[in-house]
Design a protein around this motif. Structure first.
Motif, PDB file in Angstrom:
ATOM      1  N   PRO A  64      54.917  61.515  63.057  1.00 47.95           N
ATOM      2  CA  PRO A  64      55.722  62.639  63.531  1.00 47.95           C
ATOM      3  C   PRO A  64      56.925  62.900  62.637  1.00 47.95           C
ATOM      4  O   PRO A  64      57.294  62.063  61.801  1.00 47.95           O
ATOM      5  CB  PRO A  64      56.167  62.185  64.924  1.00 47.95           C
ATOM      6  CG  PRO A  64      56.136  60.698  64.866  1.00 47.95           C
ATOM      7  CD  PRO A  64      55.046  60.332  63.897  1.00 47.95           C
ATOM      8  N   GLY A  65      57.505  64.052  62.862  1.00 49.91           N
ATOM      9  CA  GLY A  65      58.722  64.456  62.180  1.00 49.91           C
ATOM     10  C   GLY A  65      59.412  65.501  63.028  1.00 49.91           C
ATOM     11  O   GLY A  65      59.166  65.590  64.239  1.00 49.91           O
ATOM     12  N   ALA A  66      60.239  66.305  62.386  1.00 49.69           N
ATOM     13  CA  ALA A  66      60.929  67.369  63.119  1.00 49.69           C
ATOM     14  C   ALA A  66      61.086  68.582  62.231  1.00 49.69           C
ATOM     15  O   ALA A  66      61.187  68.470  61.000  1.00 49.69           O
ATOM     16  CB  ALA A  66      62.299  66.906  63.597  1.00 49.69           C
ATOM     17  N   TYR A  67      61.124  69.728  62.878  1.00 51.11           N
ATOM     18  CA  TYR A  67      61.429  70.980  62.208  1.00 51.11           C
ATOM     19  C   TYR A  67      62.792  71.428  62.716  1.00 51.11           C
ATOM     20  O   TYR A  67      62.996  71.560  63.922  1.00 51.11           O
ATOM     21  CB  TYR A  67      60.375  72.051  62.511  1.00 51.11           C
ATOM     22  CG  TYR A  67      60.617  73.308  61.725  1.00 51.11           C
ATOM     23  CD1 TYR A  67      60.114  73.428  60.441  1.00 51.11           C
ATOM     24  CD2 TYR A  67      61.376  74.341  62.242  1.00 51.11           C
ATOM     25  CE1 TYR A  67      60.360  74.565  59.690  1.00 51.11           C
ATOM     26  CE2 TYR A  67      61.626  75.482  61.501  1.00 51.11           C
ATOM     27  CZ  TYR A  67      61.119  75.589  60.226  1.00 51.11           C
ATOM     28  OH  TYR A  67      61.365  76.707  59.480  1.00 51.11           O
ATOM     29  N   VAL A  90      70.200  64.149  63.579  1.00 47.87           N
ATOM     30  CA  VAL A  90      68.829  64.544  63.917  1.00 47.87           C
ATOM     31  C   VAL A  90      67.834  63.648  63.179  1.00 47.87           C
ATOM     32  O   VAL A  90      66.856  63.187  63.767  1.00 47.87           O
ATOM     33  CB  VAL A  90      68.585  66.034  63.619  1.00 47.87           C
ATOM     34  CG1 VAL A  90      67.102  66.384  63.726  1.00 47.87           C
ATOM     35  CG2 VAL A  90      69.408  66.900  64.566  1.00 47.87           C
ATOM     36  N   ALA A  91      68.076  63.369  61.910  1.00 44.97           N
ATOM     37  CA  ALA A  91      67.180  62.491  61.150  1.00 44.97           C
ATOM     38  C   ALA A  91      67.104  61.113  61.799  1.00 44.97           C
ATOM     39  O   ALA A  91      66.020  60.514  61.895  1.00 44.97           O
ATOM     40  CB  ALA A  91      67.639  62.378  59.701  1.00 44.97           C
ATOM     41  N   ASP A  96      64.118  57.093  64.825  1.00 42.51           N
ATOM     42  CA  ASP A  96      64.041  56.165  65.945  1.00 42.51           C
ATOM     43  C   ASP A  96      62.827  56.423  66.831  1.00 42.51           C
ATOM     44  O   ASP A  96      62.417  55.548  67.591  1.00 42.51           O
ATOM     45  CB  ASP A  96      65.320  56.205  66.775  1.00 42.51           C
ATOM     46  CG  ASP A  96      66.520  55.657  66.008  1.00 42.51           C
ATOM     47  OD1 ASP A  96      66.337  55.048  64.933  1.00 42.51           O
ATOM     48  OD2 ASP A  96      67.662  55.867  66.483  1.00 42.51           O
ATOM     49  N   ARG A  97      62.253  57.599  66.722  1.00 43.39           N
ATOM     50  CA  ARG A  97      61.042  57.951  67.474  1.00 43.39           C
ATOM     51  C   ARG A  97      59.775  57.776  66.641  1.00 43.39           C
ATOM     52  O   ARG A  97      58.705  58.223  67.021  1.00 43.39           O
ATOM     53  CB  ARG A  97      61.133  59.399  67.952  1.00 43.39           C
ATOM     54  CG  ARG A  97      62.248  59.623  68.963  1.00 43.39           C
ATOM     55  CD  ARG A  97      62.370  61.081  69.321  1.00 43.39           C
ATOM     56  NE  ARG A  97      63.456  61.292  70.268  1.00 43.39           N
ATOM     57  CZ  ARG A  97      63.922  62.485  70.611  1.00 43.39           C
ATOM     58  NH1 ARG A  97      63.383  63.588  70.090  1.00 43.39           N
ATOM     59  NH2 ARG A  97      64.907  62.596  71.466  1.00 43.39           N
ATOM     60  N   GLY A  98      59.900  57.136  65.477  1.00 46.42           N
ATOM     61  CA  GLY A  98      58.749  56.887  64.620  1.00 46.42           C
ATOM     62  C   GLY A  98      58.521  57.954  63.568  1.00 46.42           C
ATOM     63  O   GLY A  98      57.549  57.898  62.820  1.00 46.42           O
ATOM     64  N   GLY A  99      59.408  58.922  63.483  1.00 41.32           N
ATOM     65  CA  GLY A  99      59.250  60.012  62.530  1.00 41.32           C
ATOM     66  C   GLY A  99      59.588  59.613  61.116  1.00 41.32           C
ATOM     67  O   GLY A  99      60.351  58.672  60.880  1.00 41.32           O
ATOM     68  N   VAL A 100      59.017  60.363  60.160  1.00 42.91           N
ATOM     69  CA  VAL A 100      59.214  60.045  58.755  1.00 42.91           C
ATOM     70  C   VAL A 100      59.636  61.237  57.910  1.00 42.91           C
ATOM     71  O   VAL A 100      59.730  61.128  56.684  1.00 42.91           O
ATOM     72  CB  VAL A 100      57.937  59.411  58.144  1.00 42.91           C
ATOM     73  CG1 VAL A 100      57.625  58.075  58.799  1.00 42.91           C
ATOM     74  CG2 VAL A 100      56.754  60.351  58.233  1.00 42.91           C
ATOM     75  N   TYR A 101      59.869  62.389  58.528  1.00 40.20           N
ATOM     76  CA  TYR A 101      60.281  63.554  57.743  1.00 40.20           C
ATOM     77  C   TYR A 101      60.994  64.586  58.616  1.00 40.20           C
ATOM     78  O   TYR A 101      60.922  64.554  59.829  1.00 40.20           O
ATOM     79  CB  TYR A 101      59.080  64.205  57.054  1.00 40.20           C
ATOM     80  CG  TYR A 101      58.163  64.929  58.017  1.00 40.20           C
ATOM     81  CD1 TYR A 101      58.287  66.296  58.239  1.00 40.20           C
ATOM     82  CD2 TYR A 101      57.186  64.237  58.728  1.00 40.20           C
ATOM     83  CE1 TYR A 101      57.469  66.949  59.139  1.00 40.20           C
ATOM     84  CE2 TYR A 101      56.364  64.880  59.618  1.00 40.20           C
ATOM     85  CZ  TYR A 101      56.511  66.239  59.823  1.00 40.20           C
ATOM     86  OH  TYR A 101      55.703  66.885  60.720  1.00 40.20           O
TER      87      TYR A 101
END
Length: 157
Positions: A64-67, A90-91, A96-101
């Motif tokens: 996962p990641g975020a936009y 935000v990063a 912390d939620r397993g995101g990488v981007y």
């Protein structure tokens, strides 16, 4: 939050294009199935900036990641590092939620923002283009959901 969105629109001279109302933010951000989150910055109890983001997923990374949809800092608080702090927060949430981007788009004429993101080591992608369907184009796309006789099923791993 709504005032920050209006501030972004003023910055890029597109205030007339904003259709979002406070009720939309309440319904879609704070209802039973939130579609976004926001981190708010304050200086001495005064709202100074906002970063609105939502989850995304990279099939290339398998993670996962975020936009980041919107990042805004009030004019009087610019130059204090608030925008960078918002993006870093935000990063950290995404990490912390397993995101990488983290991804975002920048208006092509917003050179100040482009320079800001570059200074934070966020790279311009010269291998991708953003394509979007809005208004009638979106409705036409949705209306053509499935060809006659065709079926679609939800995929599984």
């Amino acid at each position: 939050m709504h005032s920050a969105l209006l501030g972004i629109a003023r910055t890029v001279d597109e205030l007339d294009k904003v259709r979002c109302e406070v009720a939309d933010l309440i319904e879609y951000g704070f209802g039973t199935a939130p579609h976004f989150e926001a981190v708010i910055a304050e200086v001495d109890g005064v709202p100074a900036g906002m970063c609105l983001f939502f989850p995304s997923f990279s099939t290339w990374f398998g993670r996962p990641g975020a936009y980041v949809q919107d990042l805004y800092v009030e004019d009087r608080f610019r130059g204090l590092g608030i925008g960078a702090k918002l993006l870093r927060r935000v990063a950290a949430i995404v990490r912390d939620r397993g995101g990488v981007y983290m991804r975002l788009s920048v208006d092509t004429e917003n050179f100040a923002a482009q320079g800001f993101y570059t200074r934070l080591d966020m790279k311009f992608s010269d291998t991708e283009q953003v394509h979007a369907a809005y208004d009638d184009a979106f409705l036409n796309l949705a209306a053509a959901d499935c060809p006659p006789g065709g079926t679609l099923t939800k995929g599984t791993p």
